[in-house]
Design a protein around this motif. Structure first.
Motif, PDB file in Angstrom:
ATOM      1  N   VAL A  77       0.737  -1.219   0.019  1.00  0.00           N
ATOM      2  CA  VAL A  77       0.035  -0.170   0.163  1.00  0.00           C
ATOM      3  C   VAL A  77       1.060   1.168  -0.088  1.00  0.00           C
ATOM      4  N   PRO A  78       1.029   1.965  -1.156  1.00  0.00           N
ATOM      5  CA  PRO A  78       1.823   3.169  -1.272  1.00  0.00           C
ATOM      6  C   PRO A  78       1.094   4.121  -0.522  1.00  0.00           C
ATOM      7  N   SER A  79       2.055   5.165   0.362  1.00  0.00           N
ATOM      8  CA  SER A  79       1.322   6.169   0.959  1.00  0.00           C
ATOM      9  C   SER A  79       2.393   7.338   0.962  1.00  0.00           C
ATOM     10  N   GLY A  80       2.036   8.697   0.823  1.00  0.00           N
ATOM     11  CA  GLY A  80       2.856   9.712   1.025  1.00  0.00           C
ATOM     12  C   GLY A  80       3.054  10.440  -0.391  1.00  0.00           C
ATOM     13  N   GLY A  81       2.266  11.449  -0.596  1.00  0.00           N
ATOM     14  CA  GLY A  81       2.317  12.145  -2.009  1.00  0.00           C
ATOM     15  C   GLY A  81       1.671  11.415  -3.350  1.00  0.00           C
ATOM     16  N   VAL A  82       0.695  10.478  -2.717  1.00  0.00           N
ATOM     17  CA  VAL A  82      -0.352   9.874  -3.817  1.00  0.00           C
ATOM     18  C   VAL A  82      -1.237  10.671  -4.443  1.00  0.00           C
TER      19      VAL A  82
END
Length: 216
Positions: free
Chosen positions: A154-159
């Motif tokens: 799960v990508p997170s930060g600035g998406v």
């Protein structure tokens, strides 16, 4: 393993990270997100009063409600006690993962390097949070999948919306989105505009809006 991520988080592929000035600001924003079709919201512990407000918010929000920015065992225990659907950490902590596994609560620990991410995944995390995702980009997931073909990311930060589509196309199980969706909603911003932004993210994550075919 702690088990799978909550079903509505998995099906919607979108976690909205709500970081407010105070927990009293949550309710109208959560109501607007729900109207837009958002099914999973992470309430952050950098927001004062989150634990105290959780039960009331949980009863009114028809979706998965998690607690994020968990950085120690005391916070994890409180998240378990109030009935969080999942917990999210910005760090790699074997102790937090072990306790979550023991309690049977899904946990998404943060990390950036392959060593950090695999350590959490192999210890039983339900997914791992690539953070800050904006520093690496969706191609990083392809690289991770080489040695770790089954890792749930799960990508997170600035998406933003374009990034969400790209990360999901690369194989992320969901995307974690804050500022690009929420904008100024917690600073008195227009809730109608929030709903429009949220509806777009919901559509992108559902696959009904693509980078090549956006709504006007």
């Amino acid at each position: 393993m702690t088990g799978e991520l909550p079903s509505r988080t998995v099906s919607s592929k979108l976690v909205v990270v709500a970081r407010a000035r105070a927990a009293s600001d949550y309710a109208p924003v959560l109501a607007t997100l729900a109207e837009a079709g958002v099914q999973s919201v992470e309430l952050t512990l950098t927001t004062p009063g989150t634990f105290e407000a959780f039960a009331e918010l949980r009863s009114s929000f028809d979706g998965d409600l998690g607690i994020g920015t968990v950085t120690n065992l005391d916070q994890l225990e409180r998240a378990i006690a109030v009935g969080a659907d999942y917990v999210v950490t910005p760090i790699t902590s074997p102790a937090l993962v072990a306790r979550a596994v023991d309690a049977g609560i899904p946990i998404i620990p943060g990390g950036l390097t392959p060593t950090e991410l695999f350590a959490s995944w192999s210890a039983g995390a339900s997914a791992v949070k690539v953070f800050p995702a904006g520093q690496v980009g969706p191609g990083y997931l392809k690289d991770l999948r080489g040695p770790f073909p089954d890792i749930a990311v799960v990508p997170s930060g600035g998406v933003d919306a374009d990034g969400a589509a790209a990360w999901l196309a690369a194989g992320a199980v969901a995307v974690s989105v804050g500022g690009p969706l929420l904008g100024d909603a917690f600073r008195g911003g227009d809730l109608g505009a929030l709903r429009e932004r949220a509806e777009r993210f919901v559509a992108v994550c559902a696959g009904s809006e693509t980078l090549a075919g956006r709504r006007p």
